[in-house]
Design a protein around this motif. Structure first.
Motif, PDB file in Angstrom:
ATOM      1  N   MET A  85       0.986  -1.317   0.103  1.00 22.57           N
ATOM      2  CA  MET A  85       0.002  -0.143  -0.046  1.00 22.57           C
ATOM      3  C   MET A  85       0.846   1.332   0.053  1.00 22.57           C
ATOM      4  O   MET A  85       0.473   2.300  -0.163  1.00 22.57           O
ATOM      5  N   ILE A  86       2.406   1.298   0.279  1.00 17.60           N
ATOM      6  CA  ILE A  86       2.991   2.419   0.122  1.00 17.60           C
ATOM      7  C   ILE A  86       3.525   2.596  -1.256  1.00 17.60           C
ATOM      8  O   ILE A  86       3.999   1.669  -1.881  1.00 17.60           O
ATOM      9  N   PRO A  87       3.196   3.618  -1.740  1.00 17.94           N
ATOM     10  CA  PRO A  87       3.431   4.164  -3.073  1.00 17.94           C
ATOM     11  C   PRO A  87       5.035   4.460  -3.191  1.00 17.94           C
ATOM     12  O   PRO A  87       5.822   4.563  -2.382  1.00 17.94           O
ATOM     13  N   PHE A  88       5.468   3.854  -4.384  1.00 10.98           N
ATOM     14  CA  PHE A  88       6.900   4.090  -4.690  1.00 10.98           C
ATOM     15  C   PHE A  88       7.612   5.430  -4.283  1.00 10.98           C
ATOM     16  O   PHE A  88       8.873   5.399  -3.981  1.00 10.98           O
ATOM     17  N   ALA A  89       6.773   6.332  -4.793  1.00  5.49           N
ATOM     18  CA  ALA A  89       7.218   7.827  -4.599  1.00  5.49           C
ATOM     19  C   ALA A  89       7.522   8.131  -3.243  1.00  5.49           C
ATOM     20  O   ALA A  89       8.397   8.855  -2.858  1.00  5.49           O
ATOM     21  N   ALA A  90       6.948   7.507  -2.119  1.00  5.85           N
ATOM     22  CA  ALA A  90       7.036   7.972  -0.927  1.00  5.85           C
ATOM     23  C   ALA A  90       8.552   7.407  -0.338  1.00  5.85           C
ATOM     24  O   ALA A  90       8.956   7.943   0.598  1.00  5.85           O
ATOM     25  N   ILE A  91       9.084   6.224  -1.113  1.00  2.30           N
ATOM     26  CA  ILE A  91      10.348   5.776  -0.672  1.00  2.30           C
ATOM     27  C   ILE A  91      11.573   6.054  -1.485  1.00  2.30           C
ATOM     28  O   ILE A  91      12.573   5.397  -1.219  1.00  2.30           O
ATOM     29  N   MET A  92      11.255   6.754  -2.688  1.00  2.48           N
ATOM     30  CA  MET A  92      12.058   6.986  -3.657  1.00  2.48           C
ATOM     31  C   MET A  92      13.281   7.911  -3.023  1.00  2.48           C
ATOM     32  O   MET A  92      14.366   7.291  -3.585  1.00  2.48           O
ATOM     33  N   ILE A  93      13.153   8.732  -2.563  1.00  8.23           N
ATOM     34  CA  ILE A  93      14.049   9.658  -1.956  1.00  8.23           C
ATOM     35  C   ILE A  93      14.896   9.013  -0.920  1.00  8.23           C
ATOM     36  O   ILE A  93      16.184   9.054  -0.950  1.00  8.23           O
ATOM     37  N   PRO A  94      14.534   8.277   0.191  1.00  7.72           N
ATOM     38  CA  PRO A  94      15.378   7.560   1.001  1.00  7.72           C
ATOM     39  C   PRO A  94      16.130   6.487   0.550  1.00  7.72           C
ATOM     40  O   PRO A  94      17.386   6.152   0.634  1.00  7.72           O
ATOM     41  N   LEU A  95      15.697   5.775  -0.574  1.00  3.63           N
ATOM     42  CA  LEU A  95      16.031   4.531  -1.355  1.00  3.63           C
ATOM     43  C   LEU A  95      17.378   5.325  -2.051  1.00  3.63           C
ATOM     44  O   LEU A  95      18.322   4.497  -2.280  1.00  3.63           O
ATOM     45  N   PHE A  96      17.057   6.393  -2.737  1.00  2.00           N
ATOM     46  CA  PHE A  96      18.418   6.930  -3.636  1.00  2.00           C
ATOM     47  C   PHE A  96      19.409   7.478  -2.545  1.00  2.00           C
ATOM     48  O   PHE A  96      20.637   6.992  -2.772  1.00  2.00           O
ATOM     49  N   GLN A  97      19.003   7.942  -1.400  1.00  2.00           N
ATOM     50  CA  GLN A  97      19.926   8.361  -0.244  1.00  2.00           C
ATOM     51  C   GLN A  97      20.897   7.107  -0.078  1.00  2.00           C
ATOM     52  O   GLN A  97      22.053   7.288   0.252  1.00  2.00           O
ATOM     53  N   LEU A  98      20.139   5.853   0.237  1.00  2.00           N
ATOM     54  CA  LEU A  98      20.586   4.629   0.511  1.00  2.00           C
ATOM     55  C   LEU A  98      21.760   4.225  -0.433  1.00  2.00           C
ATOM     56  O   LEU A  98      22.579   3.684  -0.043  1.00  2.00           O
ATOM     57  N   PHE A  99      21.392   4.293  -1.637  1.00  2.00           N
ATOM     58  CA  PHE A  99      22.299   3.796  -2.508  1.00  2.00           C
ATOM     59  C   PHE A  99      23.242   4.691  -2.916  1.00  2.00           C
ATOM     60  O   PHE A  99      24.456   3.994  -3.101  1.00  2.00           O
ATOM     61  N   ALA A 100      22.943   5.800  -3.051  1.00  2.46           N
ATOM     62  CA  ALA A 100      23.986   6.784  -2.998  1.00  2.46           C
ATOM     63  C   ALA A 100      25.102   6.745  -2.014  1.00  2.46           C
ATOM     64  O   ALA A 100      26.418   6.838  -2.250  1.00  2.46           O
ATOM     65  N   GLY A 101      24.698   6.471  -0.513  1.00  2.00           N
ATOM     66  CA  GLY A 101      25.654   6.354   0.316  1.00  2.00           C
ATOM     67  C   GLY A 101      26.584   5.152   0.160  1.00  2.00           C
ATOM     68  O   GLY A 101      27.768   5.225   0.691  1.00  2.00           O
ATOM     69  N   ALA A 102      25.946   3.970  -0.437  1.00  2.91           N
ATOM     70  CA  ALA A 102      26.851   2.807  -0.730  1.00  2.91           C
ATOM     71  C   ALA A 102      27.610   2.874  -1.921  1.00  2.91           C
ATOM     72  O   ALA A 102      28.105   2.113  -2.410  1.00  2.91           O
ATOM     73  N   GLY A 103      27.472   4.029  -2.412  1.00  9.06           N
ATOM     74  CA  GLY A 103      28.293   3.992  -3.895  1.00  9.06           C
ATOM     75  C   GLY A 103      27.754   3.539  -4.971  1.00  9.06           C
ATOM     76  O   GLY A 103      28.478   3.107  -5.819  1.00  9.06           O
ATOM     77  N   MET A 104      26.494   3.144  -4.904  1.00 11.21           N
ATOM     78  CA  MET A 104      26.030   2.312  -6.271  1.00 11.21           C
ATOM     79  C   MET A 104      25.098   3.309  -7.222  1.00 11.21           C
ATOM     80  O   MET A 104      24.404   2.567  -7.957  1.00 11.21           O
ATOM     81  N   VAL A 105      25.268   4.861  -7.302  1.00 11.85           N
ATOM     82  CA  VAL A 105      24.625   5.386  -8.185  1.00 11.85           C
ATOM     83  C   VAL A 105      25.332   5.150  -9.609  1.00 11.85           C
ATOM     84  O   VAL A 105      26.347   4.692  -9.873  1.00 11.85           O
ATOM     85  N   ASN A 106      24.403   4.818 -10.484  1.00 12.48           N
ATOM     86  CA  ASN A 106      24.798   4.370 -12.070  1.00 12.48           C
ATOM     87  C   ASN A 106      24.979   3.117 -12.062  1.00 12.48           C
ATOM     88  O   ASN A 106      25.647   2.573 -13.102  1.00 12.48           O
ATOM     89  N   SER A 107      24.803   2.020 -10.895  1.00  8.26           N
ATOM     90  CA  SER A 107      24.959   0.726 -10.853  1.00  8.26           C
ATOM     91  C   SER A 107      23.798   0.059 -11.284  1.00  8.26           C
ATOM     92  O   SER A 107      22.782   0.299 -10.859  1.00  8.26           O
ATOM     93  N   LEU A 108      23.592  -0.903 -11.967  1.00 11.06           N
ATOM     94  CA  LEU A 108      22.488  -1.614 -12.559  1.00 11.06           C
ATOM     95  C   LEU A 108      22.248  -2.406 -11.627  1.00 11.06           C
ATOM     96  O   LEU A 108      20.872  -2.845 -11.264  1.00 11.06           O
TER      97      LEU A 108
END
Length: 242
Positions: A85-108
């Motif tokens: 029931m949670i829309p993806f838009a609600a977790i998109m920004i925290p999810l990006f911050q999580l992967f950015a912190g892990a250095g996985m931006v631009n990673s498939l």
């Protein structure tokens, strides 16, 4: 779509219904202006990787929810269903911050990992497992098979139609995914086919013949997967509902 891919942009806008003679010109323009092979490769890696990992994880989870008994499993399943029931838009920004912190931006892999386990697939396998004969499990345990061996050698072959249905759904969703790859994939070298198609229609002037050709190329893999597994897909969905 097929007819428009063979016509010029002016012919498409004029609603021409007959095949044209500009297929090769549209194909040349598409491959000269866009990195189509890289986009197809990125989409294929994401779709295949997501399908294989999601089926492996969610089938084990669905099997475990139905076969093993504990007091908290129904509560845990309810929590998983609430996540739908949670829309993806609600977790998109925290999810990006999580992967950015892990250095996985631009990673498939940053596109694949969030889709490995989904409540829908877990529910699909759990519902399908209710029709699985538990007598086979008990007989296999008496014969000394481990739980992993029971799952791999008895459950998976018996539930192949459910696996086929889940594979079709997961592959199509992963291949057509646009929002999350658009957020996490910044470099054009790792763009997927939906992102490439969006780029074709984002300029000041859109060549609709080239655009329709790109859409056609992007649609072929999902059509092939569906037509190859359509019988098993229907059986798997019917079995899951029963």
């Amino acid at each position: 779509m097929v007819v428009s891919a063979t016509n010029t942009s002016a012919d498409v806008l004029s609603s021409r219904l007959l095949p044209g003679t500009h297929l090769w010109e549209n194909l040349t323009t598409l491959f000269q202006t866009q990195n189509v092979l890289a986009a197809m490769g990125s989409s294929a890696f994401i779709a295949v990787g997501t399908t294989v990992l999601a089926l492996s994880v969610c089938s084990i989870a669905g099997y475990g929810f139905e076969v093993f008994h504990s007091r908290g499993k129904d509560v845990l399943m309810a929590v998983l269903l609430l996540a739908m029931m949670i829309p993806f838009a609600a977790i998109m920004i925290p999810l990006f911050q999580l992967f950015a912190g892990a250095g996985m931006v631009n990673s498939l892999w940053a596109v694949i990992i969030p889709a490995i386990s989904t409540p829908f697939l877990i529910l699909l396998f759990r519902q399908a497992s209710r029709s699985f004969p538990h007598e086979l499990i008990e007989a296999a345990r008496i014969d000394g098979l481990s739980e992993i061996a029971i799952f791999a050698r008895i459950y998976v072959p018996t539930m192949r139609s459910t696996f086929a249905a889940a594979a079709v759904i997961t592959f199509m969703l992963a291949w057509n995914n646009f929002l999350w790859p658009k957020v996490i994939l910044i470099d054009s070298d790792v763009f997927t086919m939906p992102m490439l198609i969006a780029n074709l229609s984002a300029g000041y002037v859109t060549d609709y013949g080239v655009l329709m050709l790109a859409v056609l190329l992007a649609s072929v893999p999902t059509m092939l997967v569906f037509f190859a597994l359509q019988r098993s897909f229907a059986e798997g969905i019917t079995g899951a509902i029963k």
